[in-house]
Design an enzyme around this catalytic site. Structure first.
Site, PDB file in Angstrom:
ATOM      1  N   ASN A   1       7.286  80.828 -44.364  1.00  0.00           N
ATOM      2  CA  ASN A   1       7.500  81.520 -43.295  1.00  0.00           C
ATOM      3  C   ASN A   1       9.136  81.260 -43.001  1.00  0.00           C
ATOM      4  OD1 ASN A   1       8.149  82.487 -40.821  1.00  0.00           O
ATOM      5  ND2 ASN A   1       6.037  82.263 -39.952  1.00  0.00           N
TER       6      ASN A   1
ATOM      7  N   CYS B   1      10.600  86.055 -35.354  1.00  0.00           N
ATOM      8  CA  CYS B   1      10.291  86.510 -36.637  1.00  0.00           C
ATOM      9  C   CYS B   1      10.446  88.168 -36.726  1.00  0.00           C
ATOM     10  CB  CYS B   1       8.894  86.366 -37.095  1.00  0.00           C
ATOM     11  SG  CYS B   1       8.591  84.284 -36.907  1.00  0.00           S
TER      12      CYS B   1
ATOM     13  N   HIS C   1       6.712  91.115 -42.292  1.00  0.00           N
ATOM     14  CA  HIS C   1       6.890  89.697 -42.036  1.00  0.00           C
ATOM     15  C   HIS C   1       6.284  88.801 -42.827  1.00  0.00           C
ATOM     16  CE1 HIS C   1       8.031  85.799 -40.463  1.00  0.00           C
ATOM     17  NE2 HIS C   1       6.837  85.717 -39.704  1.00  0.00           N
TER      18      HIS C   1
HETATM   19  O1  UT7 Z   1       5.903  83.745 -37.757  1.00  0.00           O
HETATM   20  C1  UT7 Z   1       5.577  84.021 -36.624  1.00  0.00           C
HETATM   21  C2  UT7 Z   1       4.201  84.503 -36.801  1.00  0.00           C
HETATM   22  N1  UT7 Z   1       3.162  83.108 -37.201  1.00  0.00           N
HETATM   23  C3  UT7 Z   1       2.115  83.446 -37.909  1.00  0.00           C
HETATM   24  O2  UT7 Z   1       1.792  84.636 -38.012  1.00  0.00           O
HETATM   25  C4  UT7 Z   1       1.157  82.188 -37.956  1.00  0.00           C
HETATM   26  C5  UT7 Z   1      -0.142  82.839 -37.564  1.00  0.00           C
HETATM   27  N2  UT7 Z   1      -1.339  81.845 -37.975  1.00  0.00           N
HETATM   28  C6  UT7 Z   1      -1.861  81.528 -38.996  1.00  0.00           C
HETATM   29  O3  UT7 Z   1      -1.230  81.690 -40.084  1.00  0.00           O
HETATM   30  C7  UT7 Z   1      -2.942  80.465 -39.088  1.00  0.00           C
HETATM   31  O4  UT7 Z   1      -3.568  80.572 -37.748  1.00  0.00           O
HETATM   32  C8  UT7 Z   1      -2.642  79.183 -39.471  1.00  0.00           C
HETATM   33  C9  UT7 Z   1      -2.329  79.024 -40.862  1.00  0.00           C
HETATM   34  C10 UT7 Z   1      -1.614  78.582 -38.589  1.00  0.00           C
HETATM   35  C11 UT7 Z   1      -4.023  78.342 -39.384  1.00  0.00           C
HETATM   36  O5  UT7 Z   1      -5.182  79.010 -40.148  1.00  0.00           O
HETATM   37  P1  UT7 Z   1      -6.369  78.905 -39.468  1.00  0.00           P
HETATM   38  O6  UT7 Z   1      -7.461  79.521 -40.391  1.00  0.00           O
HETATM   39  O7  UT7 Z   1      -6.360  79.814 -38.127  1.00  0.00           O
HETATM   40  O8  UT7 Z   1      -6.731  77.533 -39.029  1.00  0.00           O
HETATM   41  P2  UT7 Z   1      -6.822  76.671 -37.659  1.00  0.00           P
HETATM   42  O9  UT7 Z   1      -5.737  76.551 -36.972  1.00  0.00           O
HETATM   43  O10 UT7 Z   1      -8.013  77.403 -37.076  1.00  0.00           O
HETATM   44  O11 UT7 Z   1      -7.522  75.013 -38.134  1.00  0.00           O
HETATM   45  C12 UT7 Z   1      -8.489  74.991 -39.013  1.00  0.00           C
HETATM   46  C13 UT7 Z   1      -8.958  73.343 -39.323  1.00  0.00           C
HETATM   47  C14 UT7 Z   1      -8.493  72.688 -38.092  1.00  0.00           C
HETATM   48  O12 UT7 Z   1      -9.574  71.567 -38.079  1.00  0.00           O
HETATM   49  P3  UT7 Z   1     -10.890  71.398 -37.258  1.00  0.00           P
HETATM   50  O13 UT7 Z   1     -10.489  71.528 -35.776  1.00  0.00           O
HETATM   51  O14 UT7 Z   1     -11.601  72.730 -37.763  1.00  0.00           O
HETATM   52  O15 UT7 Z   1     -11.650  70.378 -37.552  1.00  0.00           O
HETATM   53  C15 UT7 Z   1      -7.145  72.089 -38.128  1.00  0.00           C
HETATM   54  O16 UT7 Z   1      -6.913  70.809 -37.503  1.00  0.00           O
HETATM   55  O17 UT7 Z   1      -7.696  72.866 -40.235  1.00  0.00           O
HETATM   56  C16 UT7 Z   1      -7.191  71.813 -39.536  1.00  0.00           C
HETATM   57  N3  UT7 Z   1      -5.578  71.950 -40.087  1.00  0.00           N
HETATM   58  C17 UT7 Z   1      -5.271  71.548 -41.473  1.00  0.00           C
HETATM   59  N4  UT7 Z   1      -5.928  70.956 -42.185  1.00  0.00           N
HETATM   60  C18 UT7 Z   1      -5.229  70.591 -43.439  1.00  0.00           C
HETATM   61  C19 UT7 Z   1      -4.709  72.672 -39.450  1.00  0.00           C
HETATM   62  N5  UT7 Z   1      -3.533  72.459 -40.371  1.00  0.00           N
HETATM   63  C20 UT7 Z   1      -3.821  71.728 -41.361  1.00  0.00           C
HETATM   64  C21 UT7 Z   1      -3.198  71.496 -42.396  1.00  0.00           C
HETATM   65  N6  UT7 Z   1      -4.021  70.856 -43.602  1.00  0.00           N
HETATM   66  N7  UT7 Z   1      -2.144  71.623 -42.615  1.00  0.00           N
END
Ligand code: UT7
Length: 335
Positions: free
Chosen positions: A289, A121, A259
């Site tokens: 993204n 990225c 980004h």
């Molecule tokens: O391009 C390179 C750089 N990339 C980035 O910058 C991405 C950086 N990371 C992020 O943007 C965020 O961490 C995410 C958007 C990927 C995830 O957001 P988060 O607030 O960190 O969520 P999480 O990974 O902590 O997941 C929270 C919950 C989990 O469930 P439990 O374990 O709390 O029950 C996941 O299983 O959300 C669940 N989850 C989803 N639920 C519905 C994960 N993906 C999904 C989904 N729909 N698509």
């Protein structure tokens, strides 16, 4: 921290042309919720993404890159034969071997030197750094393209990544210009964090085989929370560093084009810098993204919205797999 690598004021280089290509097909969050256990509400509130463009089956990264390149050349009023080099920043090339840039150069009808640059990225900012040095030291016009077909390398069955990515390409033509400035740059990398965001298999470390196919480790895997925290700190720190190198304040920045991974990350970077969020351009809501393509696509989007006025000081900042990060300043010039 890396030492300054460009003159304090940056290089005497201008963007002569800017182009973009987004695939025609738009996939909304509701479309994804029909095939994955997710919802528009989850995707919007966690990422700010509403929809993304997805390449047609017959479209690959070089096709998107070539279309963006043609658009940028048209905008610059230059012919492909005017180019001294073609650089494609991508982490989703058409093939593992050979590189994508020669395919693009060939489609444009030239045999100029052409190579890929993979800093994920951060690739577009890295490529601007390489290209600006080439332009400033006499090579001539250099085409820099950020192009990705990320939906091909994300696991369509993994909701934690499949909802995040989109396809597209953006391109700029860089030319020498004593009245313009590109830079300074601040770039960095930390391979110890590579496993936070990578495709575990399918390369030379663990070649593709039936076991890889079964465990799906040839697809992208990401520890989202770790990437998120690192992205905010690294993007803000490198942005501060280029401002310090240039002797500018945050108040001198007219537009931040970061980004486009997540609106929350961009808002957190703006907050850390003390920059009003209105000055941070957002296109991730419509593009998802798009990795190396996200910044040039966001620049084209910002111009379409009339946000790039002549003489504007634009701050670019990126973070991605590698881990890699970087920032630079540029003076926008209407031509
Ligand atoms: O391009 C390179 C750089 N990339 C980035 O910058 C991405 C950086 N990371 C992020 O943007 C965020 O961490 C995410 C958007 C990927 C995830 O957001 P988060 O607030 O960190 O969520 P999480 O990974 O902590 O997941 C929270 C919950 C989990 O469930 P439990 O374990 O709390 O029950 C996941 O299983 O959300 C669940 N989850 C989803 N639920 C519905 C994960 N993906 C999904 C989904 N729909 N698509």
């Amino acid at each position: 921290m890396t030492a300054a690598t460009t003159p304090t004021g940056g290089w005497p280089v201008a963007i002569a042309g800017l182009g973009a290509r987004l695939p025609d097909r738009v996939v909304t969050n509701d479309d994804l919720a029909e095939v994955l256990d997710t919802s528009d509400e989850w995707i919007r509130t966690r990422t700010g993404i509403r929809e993304r463009h997805v390449a047609a089956p017959e479209e690959a990264t070089s096709d998107l890159a070539t279309a963006a390149a043609r658009d940028a050349l048209r905008d610059a009023g230059l012919a492909a034969t005017d180019l001294a080099a073609v650089i494609v920043a991508t982490t989703s090339p058409d093939h593992q071997v050979a590189a994508t840039a020669p395919l693009v150069a060939s489609a444009l009808g030239v045999t100029a030197p052409a190579f890929d640059l993979n800093a994920a990225c951060s690739g577009f900012v890295y490529a601007l750094r390489v290209a600006s040095g080439m332009v400033a030291t006499g090579d001539g016009a250099v085409l820099v393209i950020g192009a990705e077909t990320l939906t091909r390398i994300a696991d369509p069955e993994d909701r934690s990544t499949a909802v995040l990515f989109g396809d597209g390409a953006g391109a700029v033509v860089l030319v020498p210009d004593d009245d313009a400035r590109l830079g300074p740059f601040s770039l960095g990398a930390d391979g110890e964090g590579a496993s936070m965001l990578w495709t575990p298999s399918g390369g030379t470390r663990r070649p593709f085989d039936a076991e890889v196919l079964a465990d799906r480790s040839h697809y992208l895997s990401m520890r989202g929370g770790d990437v998120y925290r690192n992205a905010v700190v690294r993007m803000a720190d490198s942005a501060r560093e280029v401002l310090a190198q240039a002797g500018l304040e945050v108040a001198d920045v007219d537009l931040l084009v970061g980004h486009q991974a997540n609106v929350r990350i961009l808002d957190a970077v703006a907050a850390r810098l003390g920059l009003p969020t209105e000055l941070s351009h957002i296109s991730v809501d419509r593009h998802g993204n798009t990795s190396a393509a996200s910044i040039p696509l966001a620049l084209a989007d910002a111009r379409a919205q009339g946000k790039l006025r002549d003489g504007a000081t634009v701050l670019l900042a990126a973070f991605g797999a590698g881990l890699t990060w970087g920032a630079c300043l540029l003076t926008w010039k209407d031509r």
